[in-house]
Structure formats: structure tokens, C-alpha cells
Design a protein around this motif. Structure first.
Motif, PDB file in Angstrom:
ATOM      1  N   THR A 112     -45.009  35.163   1.479  1.00 53.29           N
ATOM      2  CA  THR A 112     -45.339  34.202   0.402  1.00 53.29           C
ATOM      3  C   THR A 112     -44.374  33.010   0.358  1.00 53.29           C
ATOM      4  O   THR A 112     -44.576  32.076  -0.426  1.00 53.29           O
ATOM      5  CB  THR A 112     -45.336  34.902  -0.972  1.00 53.29           C
ATOM      6  N   TYR A 113     -43.350  33.043   1.195  1.00 51.26           N
ATOM      7  CA  TYR A 113     -42.339  31.988   1.256  1.00 51.26           C
ATOM      8  C   TYR A 113     -42.917  30.561   1.243  1.00 51.26           C
ATOM      9  O   TYR A 113     -42.470  29.713   0.460  1.00 51.26           O
ATOM     10  CB  TYR A 113     -41.517  32.269   2.515  1.00 51.26           C
ATOM     11  N   PRO A 114     -43.919  30.252   2.077  1.00 47.05           N
ATOM     12  CA  PRO A 114     -44.414  28.868   2.068  1.00 47.05           C
ATOM     13  C   PRO A 114     -45.050  28.468   0.728  1.00 47.05           C
ATOM     14  O   PRO A 114     -45.139  27.286   0.420  1.00 47.05           O
ATOM     15  CB  PRO A 114     -45.467  28.847   3.183  1.00 47.05           C
ATOM     16  N   GLY A 152     -35.091  20.385   0.886  1.00 49.46           N
ATOM     17  CA  GLY A 152     -34.192  21.501   0.612  1.00 49.46           C
ATOM     18  C   GLY A 152     -33.653  22.143   1.872  1.00 49.46           C
ATOM     19  O   GLY A 152     -34.177  21.953   2.968  1.00 49.46           O
ATOM     20  N   VAL A 153     -32.582  22.894   1.666  1.00 49.25           N
ATOM     21  CA  VAL A 153     -31.992  23.653   2.769  1.00 49.25           C
ATOM     22  C   VAL A 153     -31.704  25.068   2.277  1.00 49.25           C
ATOM     23  O   VAL A 153     -31.313  25.271   1.137  1.00 49.25           O
ATOM     24  CB  VAL A 153     -30.729  22.937   3.318  1.00 49.25           C
ATOM     25  N   LYS A 154     -31.921  26.017   3.181  1.00 47.21           N
ATOM     26  CA  LYS A 154     -31.864  27.436   2.837  1.00 47.21           C
ATOM     27  C   LYS A 154     -30.487  27.997   3.205  1.00 47.21           C
ATOM     28  O   LYS A 154     -30.060  27.835   4.350  1.00 47.21           O
ATOM     29  CB  LYS A 154     -32.933  28.077   3.735  1.00 47.21           C
ATOM     30  N   PRO A 155     -29.798  28.646   2.275  1.00 54.38           N
ATOM     31  CA  PRO A 155     -28.444  29.142   2.605  1.00 54.38           C
ATOM     32  C   PRO A 155     -28.475  30.487   3.329  1.00 54.38           C
ATOM     33  O   PRO A 155     -27.968  31.487   2.831  1.00 54.38           O
ATOM     34  CB  PRO A 155     -27.777  29.248   1.227  1.00 54.38           C
TER      35      PRO A 155
HETATM   36  P1  TYM Z   1     -34.011  25.132   6.777  1.00 51.35           P
HETATM   37  O1  TYM Z   1     -32.963  25.587   5.824  1.00 51.35           O
HETATM   38  O2  TYM Z   1     -34.346  26.024   7.923  1.00 51.35           O
HETATM   39  O3  TYM Z   1     -33.608  23.732   7.368  1.00 51.35           O
HETATM   40  C1  TYM Z   1     -33.247  22.644   6.543  1.00 51.35           C
HETATM   41  C2  TYM Z   1     -33.756  21.363   7.165  1.00 51.35           C
HETATM   42  O4  TYM Z   1     -33.213  21.196   8.474  1.00 51.35           O
HETATM   43  C3  TYM Z   1     -34.269  20.990   9.412  1.00 51.35           C
HETATM   44  N1  TYM Z   1     -33.900  21.638  10.677  1.00 51.35           N
HETATM   45  C4  TYM Z   1     -33.906  21.046  11.866  1.00 51.35           C
HETATM   46  N2  TYM Z   1     -34.220  19.793  12.238  1.00 51.35           N
HETATM   47  C5  TYM Z   1     -34.103  19.493  13.555  1.00 51.35           C
HETATM   48  N3  TYM Z   1     -33.694  20.385  14.498  1.00 51.35           N
HETATM   49  C6  TYM Z   1     -33.385  21.652  14.163  1.00 51.35           C
HETATM   50  N4  TYM Z   1     -32.962  22.510  15.093  1.00 51.35           N
HETATM   51  C7  TYM Z   1     -33.486  22.027  12.796  1.00 51.35           C
HETATM   52  N5  TYM Z   1     -33.240  23.187  12.124  1.00 51.35           N
HETATM   53  C8  TYM Z   1     -33.522  22.928  10.833  1.00 51.35           C
HETATM   54  C9  TYM Z   1     -35.496  21.666   8.775  1.00 51.35           C
HETATM   55  O5  TYM Z   1     -36.685  21.135   9.310  1.00 51.35           O
HETATM   56  C10 TYM Z   1     -35.278  21.344   7.330  1.00 51.35           C
HETATM   57  O6  TYM Z   1     -35.764  20.057   7.021  1.00 51.35           O
HETATM   58  N6  TYM Z   1     -38.333  25.971   4.428  1.00 51.35           N
HETATM   59  C11 TYM Z   1     -37.205  25.072   4.545  1.00 51.35           C
HETATM   60  C12 TYM Z   1     -36.440  24.892   3.241  1.00 51.35           C
HETATM   61  C13 TYM Z   1     -37.256  24.469   2.087  1.00 51.35           C
HETATM   62  C14 TYM Z   1     -37.772  23.172   1.855  1.00 51.35           C
HETATM   63  C15 TYM Z   1     -38.432  23.256   0.601  1.00 51.35           C
HETATM   64  C16 TYM Z   1     -37.724  21.992   2.576  1.00 51.35           C
HETATM   65  C17 TYM Z   1     -37.633  25.252   1.035  1.00 51.35           C
HETATM   66  N7  TYM Z   1     -38.321  24.528   0.131  1.00 51.35           N
HETATM   67  C18 TYM Z   1     -39.082  22.149   0.061  1.00 51.35           C
HETATM   68  C19 TYM Z   1     -38.381  20.874   2.026  1.00 51.35           C
HETATM   69  C20 TYM Z   1     -39.031  20.963   0.782  1.00 51.35           C
HETATM   70  C21 TYM Z   1     -36.241  25.639   5.568  1.00 51.35           C
HETATM   71  O7  TYM Z   1     -36.259  26.796   5.884  1.00 51.35           O
HETATM   72  O8  TYM Z   1     -35.321  24.739   5.984  1.00 51.35           O
END
Ligand code: TYM
Length: 331
Positions: free
Chosen positions: A129-131, A7-10
Motif C-alpha cells: 500500500t506504500y504508493p 520527500g525522502v525515506k529514512p
Molecule cells: P527515496 O527515499 O528512495 O529517494 C528520494 C529521492 O531520491 C531519488 N533517487 C535517485 N535519483 C537518481 N538516482 C538514484 N540512484 C536515486 N535514488 C533515489 C528518488 O527518485 C527520490 O526522488 N517513494 C519515495 C519517497 C516519497 C515521496 C513521496 C517522494 C514518499 N512520498 C511524495 C515524492 C513525493 C522514495 O522512496 O524516495
């Protein structure tokens, strides 16, 4: 067959880090015979100060970008987290499985909480609690593999711990997932501050390349990247993080190997020019396709609606079985 979920967070515009660390692996994973689900995790965007209209806009944009990057609705399930109630339903059960101490140890929590406190904002309880919600995202689908960047490793470890603990206490319910990371560019660094991750929240940051940046903007940011005072081009991530980051990006774009690529350069100027060209060419088709899809929001909405239906059908029985296992009466 392995089930894949990510997933990716907006919380901001998607970056080159998101693309190289995650999205590109998702597009590759979708070509495998495995079942893949990808999610715009909008509930996670509420854990920090947010503007409702912006979250809506960024959620739509993230979904559009994922399709533009090459995800195809025929091969994967793309959906928005808040459209599938099972994530929040399961999250509560996992809060009853996790401990306060293990959540307070999460590195991202410590960093973000310190930042929120420093700026005078309160720290939302959901940031702590996010994780657990992330674990629910993953476990609700009996996911086997979670393709993510390096920064999510600790969260996936926690997810594994919670799955094992729940299964031991209440009987086998969840698959124990594992994280997968790209070989290079699993942690793309900020071009102005190469000891920090390139993150989307610092919008308009001069060290952050956004996927939708115009080629000229990309070039400017790369050409101004902070390198090291020492003039040679060598791959030493600890001692020379600025140059190592550029070599990692180049390797990720061209398929080379960072240390070997370093041998081809004597100065930073030529390296930066090649990195800029490679990034511009990598992102060009995504930008073009995004513009086409953004002009047709009905198509994206239909993809998300169908995706939520498919996701719900997988998650509902899994979460129902967790409710029964933990001791809740059947309605
Ligand atoms: P998020 O939205 O910060 O980032 C989405 C994905 O991009 C990767 N990423 C990076 N990879 C390499 N270099 C960087 N600078 C970089 N910035 C971000 C992140 O590792 C991620 O894979 N908590 C997660 C979202 C989430 C999620 C999930 C992911 C929520 N539920 C379940 C997997 C499964 C997050 O904040 O990603």
C-alpha cells in the motif's frame, strides 16, 4: 503559483543518487516563487524490516542533511511526515480509491517483495500500500509538481490516476500533479553494478557513494567503479552502462553534457579521477555544513516543528474536504 512537494525515506544514509536525482532540484526549486514543501517520509521507512532507533537517527540525519544541502526554512516548509496526521488520514481514503491489481503492478513492490520473500522475511502489507501513502503525501497539499528521480515516475503516475478517479467520482478535490526529473543523473547507477540503481538501503555498499562519505572513501569507490572491458570512452548507456554512469555523474557535477564530455577522454583512469574530484568538491560544502548543524540539534528540531505546523495548516482543509466528498459525515 505552483506548489511543489517531495520527500525522502529514512531507510539508509542519503546517497549521491538522492542528491543528484532529487535534493539538488529541491534546492533549485526553492529559489522560484513557487511554494515548496519537503518531507522526511518516516512512515515509509516502516514498510520493510527496521530498527526503531535507527529510523529515528536517520530521520534526524536526513532533515539535517537537507538543510545542509541548502534548503532554507524561510523559503520552504521542511517537516517529518509522521508529525502531520493528514497523510495517514488521507491514505485510507485513497486505499478506497485504488485497486489491488494496480498496486501489485508497481515495479518497486515486485522487486522489494521478491527480496523480502527471498530473505525469509514476510512481506509487510504496507509495502503493497506504500504508493497509496505516497499519493496521499502529494495530494494532501494540492501539489502541482513533484521533483523526483526516474525511479519514482510510476508512483507519481499512480498518484495522478488516483487524483483523477477521486475527482471524477466524488467531485473536484485534488490537483493532478506531474513529476519533474533532472536532465542528467535522473537515475544514478551503482558503481559496482551499473545496471542497478544506486540505492541507500544497501548500506556500506562499495558501489554506493553516500553524501557524508569522507573524500578518501569517495575517491576509492569511484576509482574502483566497474567500467566495461572495451577500452574507449564513449557515451552508450545501454551497451556501456558503467562508463555512461560516470559520464552522467560528471555532467551532473560540472554542468556539461555526457556525450560531449566523453570526447575529452581516451582512458578510464583520467575519467575516474575527474569524476572523483568533481564529486568530492560537490559534496564538500554539504558535509561541512552538516557537521555544524548536527552539533546544534535544537535548531533542526525547531525547523521541523514549525514546518509541521505550516504543513498541517495546508493539508487539514484539503483532507477534510476529501472526507466530506467521499461521503463521511462532518463530526
Ligand atoms: P527515496 O527515499 O528512495 O529517494 C528520494 C529521492 O531520491 C531519488 N533517487 C535517485 N535519483 C537518481 N538516482 C538514484 N540512484 C536515486 N535514488 C533515489 C528518488 O527518485 C527520490 O526522488 N517513494 C519515495 C519517497 C516519497 C515521496 C513521496 C517522494 C514518499 N512520498 C511524495 C515524492 C513525493 C522514495 O522512496 O524516495
Amino acid at each position: 503559483m505552483t506548489r511543489i512537494f517531495s520527500g525522502v525515506k529514512p531507510t539508509g544514509h542519503l546517497t549521491l543518487g538522492n542528491y543528484l536525482g532529487a535534493v539538488r532540484q529541491w534546492v533549485a526549486a526553492e529559489q522560484e516563487p513557487d511554494e515548496a514543501l519537503f518531507c522526511v517520509v518516516d512512515l515509509h521507512a516502516l514498510t520493510v524490516e527496521h530498527d526503531p532507533a535507527r529510523v529515528r537517527r536517520l530521520s534526524r540525519q536526513a532533515a539535517t542533511l537537507l538543510l545542509a544541502a541548502g534548503l532554507t526554512p524561510e523559503k520552504c516548509t521542511l517537516f517529518v511526515q509522521s508529525h502531520v496526521d493528514e497523510h495517514a488520514r488521507l491514505s485510507y481514503l485513497l486505499e478506497c480509491t485504488a485497486s489491488d491489481g494496480e498496486l501489485r503492478r508497481m515495479v518497486q513492490y515486485k522487486e522489494k517483495a521478491a527480496k523480502a520473500q527471498g530473505s525469509g522475511e514476510g512481506v509487510r502489507l504496507s509495502l503493497l500500500t506504500y504508493p497509496v501513502l505516497m499519493a496521499a503525501d502529494i495530494l494532501a497539499y494540492r501539489t502541482g509538481e513533484v521533483p523526483v528521480g526516474e525511479d519514482q515516475r510510476q508512483h507519481v503516475e499512480l498518484t495522478r490516476d488516483l487524483a483523477v478517479r477521486f475527482n471524477q467520482r466524488y467531485g473536484y478535490t485534488f490537483t493532478v500533479p506531474k513529476a519533474t526529473h533532472p536532465v542528467v543523473a535522473a537515475r544514478v547507477m551503482d558503481l559496482q553494478d551499473p545496471r542497478s540503481k544506486m540505492g541507500k538501503s544497501g548500506d556500506a555498499g562499495p558501489g554506493v557513494v553516500f553524501i557524508l562519505d569522507e573524500p578518501e572513501a569517495v575517491r576509492k569507490k569511484v576509482m574502483r567503479a566497474v567500467t566495461d572491458s572495451d577500452g574507449g570512452v564513449v557515451y552508450e548507456p545501454a551497451a556501456r552502462p558503467g562508463v555512461a554512469n560516470l559520464l552522467d555523474i560528471l555532467a551532473a557535477c560540472t554542468g556539461g553534457e555526457p556525450a560531449a564530455l566523453a570526447d575529452g577522454y581516451t582512458g578510464y583512469g583520467a575519467l575516474k579521477r575527474d569524476v572523483a574530484d568533481a564529486v568530492v568538491e560537490l559534496l564538500r560544502p554539504v558535509r561541512v555544513r552538516h557537521a555544524e548543524l548536527a552539533a546544534d540539534p535544537g535548531t533542526v528540531e525547531a525547523v521541523l516543528r514549525a514546518g509541521a505546523g505550516r504543513a498541517r495548516a495546508i493539508a487539514r482543509p484539503v483532507v477534510d474536504s476529501a472526507y466530506r466528498a467521499i461521503g463521511l459525515l462532518e463530526p
